[in-house]
Design an enzyme around this catalytic site. Structure first.
Site, PDB file in Angstrom:
ATOM      1  NE  ARG A  68      -5.700  13.783  51.436  1.00 22.37           N
ATOM      2  CZ  ARG A  68      -6.767  13.002  51.387  1.00 22.37           C
ATOM      3  NH1 ARG A  68      -7.537  12.890  52.430  1.00 22.37           N
ATOM      4  NH2 ARG A  68      -7.041  12.321  50.291  1.00 22.37           N
ATOM      5  CG  ASP A  76     -11.707  18.945  43.841  1.00 23.26           C
ATOM      6  OD1 ASP A  76     -10.811  18.166  44.190  1.00 23.26           O
ATOM      7  OD2 ASP A  76     -12.883  18.571  43.650  1.00 23.26           O
TER       8      ASP A  76
HETATM    9  O1  1CP Z   1      -8.039  17.588  52.601  1.00 18.80           O
HETATM   10  C1  1CP Z   1      -7.514  17.768  51.506  1.00 18.80           C
HETATM   11  O2  1CP Z   1      -6.385  18.264  51.381  1.00 18.80           O
HETATM   12  C2  1CP Z   1      -8.376  17.438  50.339  1.00 18.80           C
HETATM   13  C3  1CP Z   1      -7.865  16.366  49.437  1.00 18.80           C
HETATM   14  C4  1CP Z   1      -8.044  16.860  47.996  1.00 18.80           C
HETATM   15  C5  1CP Z   1      -7.028  17.315  47.144  1.00 18.80           C
HETATM   16  C6  1CP Z   1      -5.561  17.384  47.453  1.00 18.80           C
HETATM   17  C7  1CP Z   1      -9.266  16.999  47.308  1.00 18.80           C
HETATM   18  C8  1CP Z   1     -10.600  16.725  47.834  1.00 18.80           C
HETATM   19  N1  1CP Z   1      -9.001  17.529  46.058  1.00 18.80           N
HETATM   20  C9  1CP Z   1      -7.667  17.743  45.921  1.00 18.80           C
HETATM   21  C10 1CP Z   1      -7.001  18.383  44.751  1.00 18.80           C
HETATM   22  C11 1CP Z   1      -7.227  17.796  43.419  1.00 18.80           C
HETATM   23  N2  1CP Z   1      -8.353  17.110  43.033  1.00 18.80           N
HETATM   24  C12 1CP Z   1      -6.373  17.919  42.298  1.00 18.80           C
HETATM   25  C13 1CP Z   1      -5.107  18.800  42.228  1.00 18.80           C
HETATM   26  C14 1CP Z   1      -3.982  18.206  43.000  1.00 18.80           C
HETATM   27  C15 1CP Z   1      -3.042  17.346  42.219  1.00 18.80           C
HETATM   28  O3  1CP Z   1      -3.483  16.442  41.477  1.00 18.80           O
HETATM   29  O4  1CP Z   1      -1.850  17.520  42.366  1.00 18.80           O
HETATM   30  C16 1CP Z   1      -6.951  17.180  41.260  1.00 18.80           C
HETATM   31  C17 1CP Z   1      -6.381  16.940  39.877  1.00 18.80           C
HETATM   32  C18 1CP Z   1      -8.194  16.704  41.725  1.00 18.80           C
HETATM   33  C19 1CP Z   1      -9.154  15.968  40.900  1.00 18.80           C
HETATM   34  C20 1CP Z   1     -10.291  15.278  41.535  1.00 18.80           C
HETATM   35  N3  1CP Z   1     -11.059  15.661  42.607  1.00 18.80           N
HETATM   36  C21 1CP Z   1     -10.842  14.077  41.014  1.00 18.80           C
HETATM   37  C22 1CP Z   1     -10.379  13.410  39.726  1.00 18.80           C
HETATM   38  C23 1CP Z   1      -9.119  12.637  39.906  1.00 18.80           C
HETATM   39  C24 1CP Z   1      -9.255  11.388  40.736  1.00 18.80           C
HETATM   40  O5  1CP Z   1      -8.442  11.255  41.674  1.00 18.80           O
HETATM   41  O6  1CP Z   1     -10.122  10.544  40.437  1.00 18.80           O
HETATM   42  C25 1CP Z   1     -11.911  13.713  41.841  1.00 18.80           C
HETATM   43  C26 1CP Z   1     -12.795  12.493  41.690  1.00 18.80           C
HETATM   44  C27 1CP Z   1     -12.047  14.724  42.847  1.00 18.80           C
HETATM   45  C28 1CP Z   1     -13.113  14.818  43.895  1.00 18.80           C
HETATM   46  C29 1CP Z   1     -12.572  14.960  45.266  1.00 18.80           C
HETATM   47  N4  1CP Z   1     -11.810  15.998  45.693  1.00 18.80           N
HETATM   48  C30 1CP Z   1     -11.430  15.796  47.010  1.00 18.80           C
HETATM   49  C31 1CP Z   1     -12.022  14.566  47.454  1.00 18.80           C
HETATM   50  C32 1CP Z   1     -11.868  13.968  48.818  1.00 18.80           C
HETATM   51  C33 1CP Z   1     -12.740  14.065  46.358  1.00 18.80           C
HETATM   52  C34 1CP Z   1     -13.592  12.811  46.342  1.00 18.80           C
HETATM   53  C35 1CP Z   1     -12.849  11.618  45.795  1.00 18.80           C
HETATM   54  C36 1CP Z   1     -13.740  10.379  45.791  1.00 18.80           C
HETATM   55  O7  1CP Z   1     -14.957  10.481  45.611  1.00 18.80           O
HETATM   56  O8  1CP Z   1     -13.174   9.281  45.961  1.00 18.80           O
END
Ligand code: 1CP
Length: 343
Positions: free
Chosen positions: A27, A73
């Site tokens: 984002r 994800d």
């Molecule tokens: O509206 C949007 O565009 C959604 C935002 C978003 C994105 C860009 C989510 C929702 N997931 C992702 C992609 C994503 N998720 C990637 C690939 C993108 C990249 O890294 O370039 C990866 C590796 C993840 C991994 C992920 N998803 C994690 C582990 C890493 C971390 O940041 O701790 C976790 C916990 C999630 C869960 C998740 N996915 C999305 C949300 C809003 C959440 C919840 C996060 C939370 O509980 O705080």
């Protein structure tokens, strides 16, 4: 053509380390938001290989990172286990909270590879397009982190439901760990077979696990996952990211056959460089919020990480995901600073 990310992960220290950022697609990029708007349902977006590859490559084209992480994800695993997972704008993920492992559809385990095959397709398409000197990372959530979403039904601050469940349901908790571990293995295998060069296991909420249970809930499942991958012929290196476990990193590195360890920004990098086993490549640990400040404060923080890990194989990265407020200019500045070109 050398691939400095993979060389570093296999134990060679480079004077200029490879660099990529967790959550580097997303984002903070206007071109991501544009593609995202064309696919309002987040799960359909993740399962659309053409669009997933497009956003995976955006930060590589823009910033020249050394590794791409496939757009997907961690919550696709509970989705493939037939849990009702949806993403609500402004609210994040929502799931129907699980109250007993018997609610898990055991048959779903036989269909993980099929349901998640679009992610494998994304990886193979992406590998075809990506330059050979860039690495492609596949990933999954570690079982505990996935279980927190399954039990809590959403993101959480203190994971009280999941932790209470851990204390109340000894045997059932192990059952839950087993089934999620099995599903995670299937997800990682299809990603490795499709062309991922390395795999990363995100245990984002490992810090919520009481130290008393850490080995059983954090290290053991990671160990089992990697050992099973090896038995099933998967040779790609694995990076573990047990976020927030502090001194527990030493045991985690010794208890799991990981190749690399992700360090969150709460870890003293100089301590890590001194105390973590030499066979493990370090990755991290710049505070993602330092990229909002940018400038000298960010450059000094980058400099002290580079100094602390001098001589050890190290992959430059953040301590957690990049935030949506990050100015793109500061991402360019970070890459330049890491590569020794001050702008
Ligand atoms: O509206 C949007 O565009 C959604 C935002 C978003 C994105 C860009 C989510 C929702 N997931 C992702 C992609 C994503 N998720 C990637 C690939 C993108 C990249 O890294 O370039 C990866 C590796 C993840 C991994 C992920 N998803 C994690 C582990 C890493 C971390 O940041 O701790 C976790 C916990 C999630 C869960 C998740 N996915 C999305 C949300 C809003 C959440 C919840 C996060 C939370 O509980 O705080």
């Amino acid at each position: 053509m050398t691939n400095i990310f993979l060389e570093t992960l296999s134990g060679t220290a480079h004077r200029i380390p490879p660099v990529w950022l967790m959550r580097q697609a997303g984002r903070y990029l206007p071109e991501y938001k544009e593609v995202r708007a064309s696919e309002p349902d987040f799960i359909s977006f993740c399962l659309n290989p053409e669009k997933a590859v497009e956003v995976t490559l955006q930060p590589i084209d823009k910033f020249g990172f050394d590794a791409a992480i496939i757009f997907s994800d961690i919550l696709l695993v509970p989705w493939a286990m037939n849990r009702n997972v949806r993403f609500v704008t402004g609210q994040g993920p929502l799931l129907d909270p699980l109250t007993d492992p018997s609610e898990i559809d055991e048959n779903s385990l036989d269909h993980i590879a099929g349901k998640l095959s679009p992610v494998a397709r994304s990886l193979s398409l992406c590998r075809e397009t990506l330059a050979p000197e860039k690495a492609l990372i596949g990933f999954a959530g570690a079982p505990w982190t996935i279980i927190t979403y399954m039990l809590e039904g959403q993101s959480s601050r203190d994971f009280a439901t999941a932790r209470k469940w851990m204390w109340d349901n000894d045997r059932k908790f192990d059952e839950l760990l087993d089934v999620v571990t099995a599903a995670t293995i299937e997800f990682l295998i299809i990603q490795a077979q499709a062309g991922a060069d390395a795999l990363m296991l995100f245990d984002s909420w490992a810090g919520a696990v009481p130290a008393h249970f850490r080995r059983r809930v954090v290290s053991e499942p990671a160990k089992r996952i990697i050992e099973t991958l090896r038995r099933r012929g998967i040779t790609q290196p694995v990076i573990g990211f047990p976020k927030g476990i502090g001194e527990g990193l030493v045991a985690y590195c010794n208890e799991t056959p990981i190749d690399g360890i992700g360090l969150d920004h709460g870890v003293d990098i100089a301590w890590a460089a001194r105390h973590l086993p030499a066979h493990v490549t370090l990755q991290g640990n710049l505070d993602p919020l330092s990229l909002i400040a940018g400038g000298e404060a960010m450059n000094r923080a980058i400099g002290s990480i580079l100094e602390a890990v001098d001589g050890r194989p190290h992959i430059f990265n953040l301590g957690h995901g990049i935030t949506p407020e990050t100015p793109e200019r500061h991402v360019h500045d970070l890459v330049n600073r890491v590569r020794g070109r001050m702008s």
